[in-house]
Write a protein that holds these residues in place. Structure first.
Motif, PDB file in Angstrom:
ATOM      1  N   GLU A   1     -11.568 -17.897 -57.502  1.00 47.95           N
ATOM      2  CA  GLU A   1     -12.564 -18.973 -57.463  1.00 47.95           C
ATOM      3  C   GLU A   1     -13.453 -18.949 -58.706  1.00 47.95           C
ATOM      4  OE1 GLU A   1     -14.543 -18.406 -53.713  1.00 47.95           O
ATOM      5  OE2 GLU A   1     -12.836 -19.197 -52.577  1.00 47.95           O
ATOM      6  N   ALA A   2     -13.844 -17.752 -59.145  1.00 47.57           N
ATOM      7  CA  ALA A   2     -14.689 -17.645 -60.338  1.00 47.57           C
ATOM      8  C   ALA A   2     -13.922 -18.071 -61.591  1.00 47.57           C
ATOM      9  CB  ALA A   2     -15.211 -16.218 -60.485  1.00 47.57           C
ATOM     10  N   ARG A   3     -12.644 -17.681 -61.691  1.00 49.20           N
ATOM     11  CA  ARG A   3     -11.835 -18.098 -62.853  1.00 49.20           C
ATOM     12  C   ARG A   3     -11.652 -19.614 -62.860  1.00 49.20           C
ATOM     13  NH1 ARG A   3     -10.858 -13.817 -65.560  1.00 49.20           N
ATOM     14  NH2 ARG A   3     -10.156 -11.884 -64.634  1.00 49.20           N
TER      15      ARG A   3
ATOM     16  N   LEU B   1     -18.142 -12.856 -63.701  1.00 41.22           N
ATOM     17  CA  LEU B   1     -17.984 -12.674 -62.266  1.00 41.22           C
ATOM     18  C   LEU B   1     -16.517 -12.419 -61.921  1.00 41.22           C
ATOM     19  CD1 LEU B   1     -19.153 -12.725 -59.394  1.00 41.22           C
ATOM     20  CD2 LEU B   1     -18.857 -15.202 -59.414  1.00 41.22           C
ATOM     21  N   ALA B   2     -15.618 -13.181 -62.532  1.00 44.26           N
ATOM     22  CA  ALA B   2     -14.180 -13.008 -62.284  1.00 44.26           C
ATOM     23  C   ALA B   2     -13.727 -11.615 -62.711  1.00 44.26           C
ATOM     24  CB  ALA B   2     -13.377 -14.078 -63.016  1.00 44.26           C
TER      25      ALA B   2
ATOM     26  N   GLU C   1     -12.292 -13.640 -57.221  1.00 47.07           N
ATOM     27  CA  GLU C   1     -11.889 -13.650 -58.630  1.00 47.07           C
ATOM     28  C   GLU C   1     -11.240 -14.989 -58.984  1.00 47.07           C
ATOM     29  OE1 GLU C   1      -8.760 -11.519 -61.727  1.00 47.07           O
ATOM     30  OE2 GLU C   1      -8.696 -10.988 -59.604  1.00 47.07           O
TER      31      GLU C   1
ATOM     32  N   GLN D   1     -14.917  -9.078 -60.166  1.00 47.18           N
ATOM     33  CA  GLN D   1     -14.120  -9.120 -58.937  1.00 47.18           C
ATOM     34  C   GLN D   1     -12.748  -8.481 -59.167  1.00 47.18           C
ATOM     35  OE1 GLN D   1     -15.193  -9.751 -56.007  1.00 47.18           O
ATOM     36  NE2 GLN D   1     -17.178 -10.544 -56.595  1.00 47.18           N
TER      37      GLN D   1
ATOM     38  N   PHE E   1     -19.340 -17.216 -65.012  1.00 52.33           N
ATOM     39  CA  PHE E   1     -18.197 -17.253 -64.093  1.00 52.33           C
ATOM     40  C   PHE E   1     -17.083 -16.320 -64.581  1.00 52.33           C
ATOM     41  CE2 PHE E   1     -19.855 -21.439 -62.531  1.00 52.33           C
ATOM     42  CZ  PHE E   1     -19.999 -21.058 -61.208  1.00 52.33           C
TER      43      PHE E   1
END
Length: 171
Positions: A29-31, A56-57, A27, A60, A53
């Motif tokens: 990394e995606a943020r 994705l965050a 989470e 997660q 992204f």
């Protein structure tokens, strides 16, 4: 079948905690990836990537929340005394269940641990001796085994094929 159920619960909790850490890291990394695309010119060019992204965050974060809920349910279950099952008793939450399976390769034995969470997780027996699978009452195998006793036969559908399994022991 004499396995330390508390040790198995601890092993499952460790697996869930690891999954929680991975979800939080993914989470973050995606943020960060979504934020790094935040300059004005990149927003125009990479708007879709930033949205992906961000999604994705969010996914997660949901995964991490679900794992936290599972950890809480496991902790609550493990607080009380572990249920004891007579050898001929019915399968219930907290039961270790040995079954005989048959497939094209012949007969084999499998051991399942019926728990409120963790379906599909493979646990290692004491000293690395063998593996057992966690099932829940909501999982297909769990539904088929719930309430069954040693000697009962159940039908399990795997890869579209119906198989017969026999309950050998409940502990």
């Amino acid at each position: 079948m004499s396995l330390d159920k508390q040790a198995l619960l601890h092993q499952l909790a460790e697996r869930l905690q690891q999954s929680d850490r991975l979800a939080h890291r993914a989470e973050a990394e995606a943020r960060e990836a979504a934020r790094s695309l935040a300059t004005e010119s990149e927003k125009k060019e990479d708007g879709r990537a930033a949205l992906e992204f961000g999604s994705l965050a969010t996914g997660q974060a949901h995964r991490a929340r679900r794992v936290q809920e599972e950890l809480q349910a496991l902790t609550n279950f493990g607080r009380g005394p572990m249920p004891r099952f007579p050898r001929q008793g019915p399968v219930g939450l907290g039961a270790l269940v040995d079954v005989s399976t048959e497939d094209e390769e012949g007969f084999a034995e499998r051991t399942f641990f019926m728990l409120p969470v963790g379906a599909g997780t493979e646990l290692t027996g004491p000293g690395g001796d063998g593996f057992l699978s966690v099932i829940t009452p909501a999982s297909p195998v769990g539904k088929a085994l719930m309430g069954r006793k040693a000697g009962d036969t159940i039908e399990v559908t795997l890869a579209g094929e119906v198989r017969e399994w026999t309950v050998l022991e409940v502990a």
